[in-house]
Scaffold this motif. Structure first.
Motif, PDB file in Angstrom:
ATOM      1  N   SER A  80       0.838  -1.158  -0.164  1.00  0.00           N
ATOM      2  CA  SER A  80      -0.020   0.141  -0.134  1.00  0.00           C
ATOM      3  C   SER A  80       0.902   1.215  -0.051  1.00  0.00           C
ATOM      4  N   ILE A  81       0.439   2.254  -0.505  1.00  0.00           N
ATOM      5  CA  ILE A  81       1.000   3.439  -0.789  1.00  0.00           C
ATOM      6  C   ILE A  81       1.588   4.191   0.611  1.00  0.00           C
ATOM      7  N   ASP A  82       0.681   3.719   1.778  1.00  0.00           N
ATOM      8  CA  ASP A  82       1.433   4.432   2.939  1.00  0.00           C
ATOM      9  C   ASP A  82       2.517   3.829   3.630  1.00  0.00           C
ATOM     10  N   ARG A  83       2.862   2.552   2.985  1.00  0.00           N
ATOM     11  CA  ARG A  83       4.081   1.883   3.475  1.00  0.00           C
ATOM     12  C   ARG A  83       5.162   2.234   2.633  1.00  0.00           C
ATOM     13  N   ARG A  84       5.122   2.766   1.697  1.00  0.00           N
ATOM     14  CA  ARG A  84       6.224   3.275   0.922  1.00  0.00           C
ATOM     15  C   ARG A  84       6.950   4.664   1.126  1.00  0.00           C
ATOM     16  N   ARG A  85       5.965   5.626   1.913  1.00  0.00           N
ATOM     17  CA  ARG A  85       6.388   6.932   2.135  1.00  0.00           C
ATOM     18  C   ARG A  85       6.571   7.243   3.627  1.00  0.00           C
ATOM     19  N   LYS A  86       7.034   8.292   4.015  1.00  0.00           N
ATOM     20  CA  LYS A  86       7.372   8.860   5.220  1.00  0.00           C
ATOM     21  C   LYS A  86       5.995   9.526   6.072  1.00  0.00           C
ATOM     22  N   THR A  87       5.168   9.827   5.174  1.00  0.00           N
ATOM     23  CA  THR A  87       4.100  10.532   5.679  1.00  0.00           C
ATOM     24  C   THR A  87       3.429  10.065   6.989  1.00  0.00           C
ATOM     25  N   ASP A  88       3.180   8.729   7.002  1.00  0.00           N
ATOM     26  CA  ASP A  88       2.382   8.332   8.300  1.00  0.00           C
ATOM     27  C   ASP A  88       3.327   7.404   9.169  1.00  0.00           C
ATOM     28  N   PHE A  89       4.684   7.901   9.205  1.00  0.00           N
ATOM     29  CA  PHE A  89       5.397   7.213  10.177  1.00  0.00           C
ATOM     30  C   PHE A  89       5.341   7.299  11.507  1.00  0.00           C
ATOM     31  N   VAL A  90       5.623   8.760  11.633  1.00  0.00           N
ATOM     32  CA  VAL A  90       5.472   9.077  13.163  1.00  0.00           C
ATOM     33  C   VAL A  90       3.831   8.822  13.870  1.00  0.00           C
ATOM     34  N   LYS A 109      -4.383  -7.929  -5.940  1.00  0.00           N
ATOM     35  CA  LYS A 109      -3.194  -7.523  -6.945  1.00  0.00           C
ATOM     36  C   LYS A 109      -2.263  -8.614  -6.948  1.00  0.00           C
ATOM     37  N   TYR A 110      -1.340  -8.588  -7.969  1.00  0.00           N
ATOM     38  CA  TYR A 110      -0.157  -9.211  -8.088  1.00  0.00           C
ATOM     39  C   TYR A 110       0.952  -8.791  -7.004  1.00  0.00           C
ATOM     40  N   GLY A 111       1.827  -9.716  -6.808  1.00  0.00           N
ATOM     41  CA  GLY A 111       2.824  -9.280  -5.790  1.00  0.00           C
ATOM     42  C   GLY A 111       4.070  -9.843  -6.228  1.00  0.00           C
ATOM     43  N   PHE A 112       5.083  -9.619  -5.508  1.00  0.00           N
ATOM     44  CA  PHE A 112       6.549 -10.366  -5.795  1.00  0.00           C
ATOM     45  C   PHE A 112       7.001 -10.846  -4.177  1.00  0.00           C
ATOM     46  N   TYR A 113       7.572 -12.030  -4.206  1.00  0.00           N
ATOM     47  CA  TYR A 113       8.067 -12.472  -3.130  1.00  0.00           C
ATOM     48  C   TYR A 113       9.287 -11.808  -2.480  1.00  0.00           C
ATOM     49  N   HIS A 114      10.112 -11.218  -3.270  1.00  0.00           N
ATOM     50  CA  HIS A 114      11.362 -10.557  -2.688  1.00  0.00           C
ATOM     51  C   HIS A 114      11.668  -9.571  -3.780  1.00  0.00           C
ATOM     52  N   LYS A 115      12.295  -8.442  -3.320  1.00  0.00           N
ATOM     53  CA  LYS A 115      12.882  -7.390  -3.929  1.00  0.00           C
ATOM     54  C   LYS A 115      13.914  -7.610  -4.654  1.00  0.00           C
ATOM     55  N   THR A 165       5.343  -1.396 -12.074  1.00  0.00           N
ATOM     56  CA  THR A 165       5.039  -0.021 -12.045  1.00  0.00           C
ATOM     57  C   THR A 165       3.821   0.454 -11.599  1.00  0.00           C
ATOM     58  N   ILE A 166       2.637  -0.246 -12.064  1.00  0.00           N
ATOM     59  CA  ILE A 166       1.260  -0.031 -11.784  1.00  0.00           C
ATOM     60  C   ILE A 166       0.729  -0.413 -10.613  1.00  0.00           C
ATOM     61  N   THR A 167       1.335  -1.310  -9.943  1.00  0.00           N
ATOM     62  CA  THR A 167       0.718  -2.039  -9.079  1.00  0.00           C
ATOM     63  C   THR A 167       0.079  -1.281  -7.867  1.00  0.00           C
ATOM     64  N   TYR A 168       0.719  -0.304  -7.355  1.00  0.00           N
ATOM     65  CA  TYR A 168       0.235   0.654  -6.326  1.00  0.00           C
ATOM     66  C   TYR A 168      -0.889   1.321  -6.559  1.00  0.00           C
ATOM     67  N   LEU A 169      -1.517   1.522  -7.848  1.00  0.00           N
ATOM     68  CA  LEU A 169      -2.625   2.278  -8.342  1.00  0.00           C
ATOM     69  C   LEU A 169      -3.895   1.272  -7.790  1.00  0.00           C
ATOM     70  N   GLN A 170      -4.956   2.052  -7.262  1.00  0.00           N
ATOM     71  CA  GLN A 170      -5.970   1.377  -6.537  1.00  0.00           C
ATOM     72  C   GLN A 170      -6.661   0.372  -7.464  1.00  0.00           C
ATOM     73  N   TRP A 171      -6.737   0.722  -8.548  1.00  0.00           N
ATOM     74  CA  TRP A 171      -7.542  -0.256  -9.649  1.00  0.00           C
ATOM     75  C   TRP A 171      -6.906  -1.350 -10.044  1.00  0.00           C
ATOM     76  N   ALA A 172      -5.597  -1.352  -9.684  1.00  0.00           N
ATOM     77  CA  ALA A 172      -4.689  -2.583 -10.348  1.00  0.00           C
ATOM     78  C   ALA A 172      -4.600  -3.691  -9.801  1.00  0.00           C
ATOM     79  N   SER A 173      -5.689  -4.280  -9.952  1.00  0.00           N
ATOM     80  CA  SER A 173      -6.218  -5.670  -9.405  1.00  0.00           C
ATOM     81  C   SER A 173      -5.364  -6.864 -10.602  1.00  0.00           C
ATOM     82  N   ILE A 188      -5.381   7.989 -19.528  1.00  0.00           N
ATOM     83  CA  ILE A 188      -5.332   7.892 -18.070  1.00  0.00           C
ATOM     84  C   ILE A 188      -4.220   8.653 -17.479  1.00  0.00           C
ATOM     85  N   HIS A 189      -4.057   9.696 -16.825  1.00  0.00           N
ATOM     86  CA  HIS A 189      -2.933  10.309 -16.358  1.00  0.00           C
ATOM     87  C   HIS A 189      -2.368   9.440 -15.074  1.00  0.00           C
ATOM     88  N   LEU A 190      -0.852   9.083 -15.481  1.00  0.00           N
ATOM     89  CA  LEU A 190      -0.416   8.398 -14.519  1.00  0.00           C
ATOM     90  C   LEU A 190       0.646   8.935 -13.663  1.00  0.00           C
TER      91      LEU A 190
END
Length: 486
Positions: free
Chosen positions: A124-134, A441-447, A393-401, A484-486
């Motif tokens: 999810s997008i909030d795990r990718r950024r600092k915004t909601d860390f504290v 959504k699709y996922g990956f087992y390891h980066k 590239t697009i998996t973080y988009l809400q509709w990208a099931s 669509i605007h990405l």
């Protein structure tokens, strides 16, 4: 590029459970409800999003976990106890598995203050950024005891604009000030334990300039390293507060920003001795235990004789792993994910591929060879790799099931191109069952797979330029009559 319709003439496209990302909070609501609206729920160690997250196999990584647990409880035995410890190692050495298992143990023993597991892929997008860390850390601390909950609630009520402040202000207002109040008023044993931050190197930069990004007043683009350093500095400031009762564990790959931050010649702050999983703990014994247990299960599943796998097989695989747990895990997933080859033939193929590789000092060489072997099992490896890059590239988009991604990328709407291309790649890609693909959504087992594919020196002829990925995605939108605007 703006249009009146995002899905002009789209065919066979489906969007389930669309939600507006905006959050409308009643100003009269409980202050902690406002805080809860800014929690990255998926980043917490026991979240539903992390249900398939790696954990240490029983009886493995015992020494590593014991080392870290002992530090949380007793420190390093020094007069001045540094409160921050860095756990590092290359991709595939098991950092997240260790941190996840350690978090579970601390939670069971009442020693877990808070956790934040960053992830820049399949998250999810909030795990990718600092915004909601504290705010996520503060919310977890509020669950510990009533007086801490009340102190944080009062802080939120007195400072309603704190959620729009920078991380340093948020840490002071929502964590440190309430902690001082609780510590000074407490007559009991007080708070103790650990705050665990995993994958900080995967935190992506948050941008604050206007959407056009033009004009002389546009804010310069921030880098990932800048946001990662900001979090490090916020945690450092917290650890130096005499009333801060927690020990902080930070796990990351040894990227430059972390090497410099924890370098005593550059940063005079005292840190606990770092733990390098690739140097200080030989993982061979743990990988051996893991492979022995897993091959025993495979042998029972297929009713193979006790002589399988052949003598020396596990030792060869351990040597090929070179301390990389991800290598061993990927080998086992090949058997667990219903690969089209029979188990005995599959093992022979893996050993044969590894035997043809040259021996070098590169610990990732055998993992790279395994990735190449698996990817080349696809009927069209170059196209499969393009799909992988597009999914990432697009998996973080809400509709990208998975269903919507398949509809977007396939060239023939009547074909099952996804199964054709990805059917042999289940050991690398988390592919939802057909019945769940409209919601999952699709996922990956390891980066490490994405790292491999982004390095032309490692993946060779499978390498795809980023510009090619962008064009591949754009062509897919045009083909599907999307604008669509990405």
């Amino acid at each position: 590029m703006a249009t009146t319709s995002n899905f002009h003439k789209a065919r066979n496209f489906r969007i389930d459970n669309y939600n507006d990302n905006s959050v409308n909070v009643n100003p009269l609501a409980d202050p902690l409800s406002k805080l809860e609206a800014r929690v990255a729920a998926g980043a917490i160690h026991d979240s539903a999003e992390r249900c398939d997250a790696p954990k240490c196999h029983p009886e493995t990584r015992v020494a590593v976990q014991a080392n870290l647990y002992r530090w949380i409880v007793d420190g390093d035995g020094e007069v001045e106890q540094p409160k921050i410890k860095w756990v590092t190692g290359p991709a595939g050495t098991g950092k997240s598995a260790v941190m996840g298992s350690l978090a579970d143990r601390c939670a069971e023993d009442g020693l877990l203050g808070a956790t934040f597991f960053f992830a820049s892929w399949s998250a999810s997008i909030d795990r990718r950024r600092k915004t909601d860390f504290v705010t996520t850390v503060a919310y977890q601390l509020a669950q510990h005891q009533e007086d801490m909950r009340n102190a944080i609630s009062t802080a939120m009520e007195k400072n309603p604009g704190v959620l729009k402040k920078n991380l340093h202000v948020q840490m002071e207002t929502l964590v440190l000030a309430p902690l001082r109040e609780v510590v000074h008023q407490s007559e009991g044993p007080g708070l103790r334990g650990a705050i665990i931050v995993d994958g900080l190197d995967e935190c992506e930069a948050e941008q604050y300039h206007d959407s056009t990004g033009t004009g002389p007043r546009a804010t310069p683009t921030r880098t990932n390293a800048q946001d990662q350093l900001e979090i490090l500095q916020v945690l450092q400031a917290a650890s130096l507060d005499p009333d801060f009762p927690f020990r902080i564990l930070i796990a990351s790959r040894p990227e430059r920003v972390f090497r410099e931050f924890f370098d005593p010649e550059i940063n005079p702050t005292s840190f606990a001795q770092k733990l390098d999983l690739n140097v200080e703990h030989n993982a061979d014994a743990d990988i051996t235990l893991f492979l022995e247990a897993q091959f025993d299960l495979i042998r029972r599943r297929f009713n193979f004789p006790l002589s399988w796998p052949p003598p020396g097989t596990i030792q060869t695989l351990v040597q090929n792993a070179s301390g990389q747990f991800i290598y061993a895990a990927t080998v086992i997933r090949l058997f667990d994910m219903g690969h089209r080859e029979a188990p005995k033939a599959l093992l022979d193929a893996i050993l044969k591929v590894e035997a043809t590789r040259t021996t070098t000092s590169n610990p990732l060489e055998q993992l790279d060879a395994l990735y190449i072997h698996i990817l080349e099992s696809s009927p069209d490896p170059p196209l499969s790799v393009r799909w992988i890059h597009a999914i990432n590239t697009i998996t973080y988009l809400q509709w990208a099931s998975a269903f919507n991604v398949n509809v977007l990328l396939q060239t023939d709407p009547e074909s099952n191109e996804a199964e054709h291309l990805l059917g042999t790649l289940h050991s690398l890609i988390q592919i939802p069952p057909h019945s769940d693909q409209t919601k999952t959504k699709y996922g990956f087992y390891h980066k490490s797979l994405l790292d491999f594919l982004e390095d032309s020196g490692r993946c060779g002829k499978l390498y795809v330029e980023r510009s090619e990925t962008s064009m591949f995605i754009w062509d897919a939108f045009v083909r599907s009559s999307f604008i669509i605007h990405l």
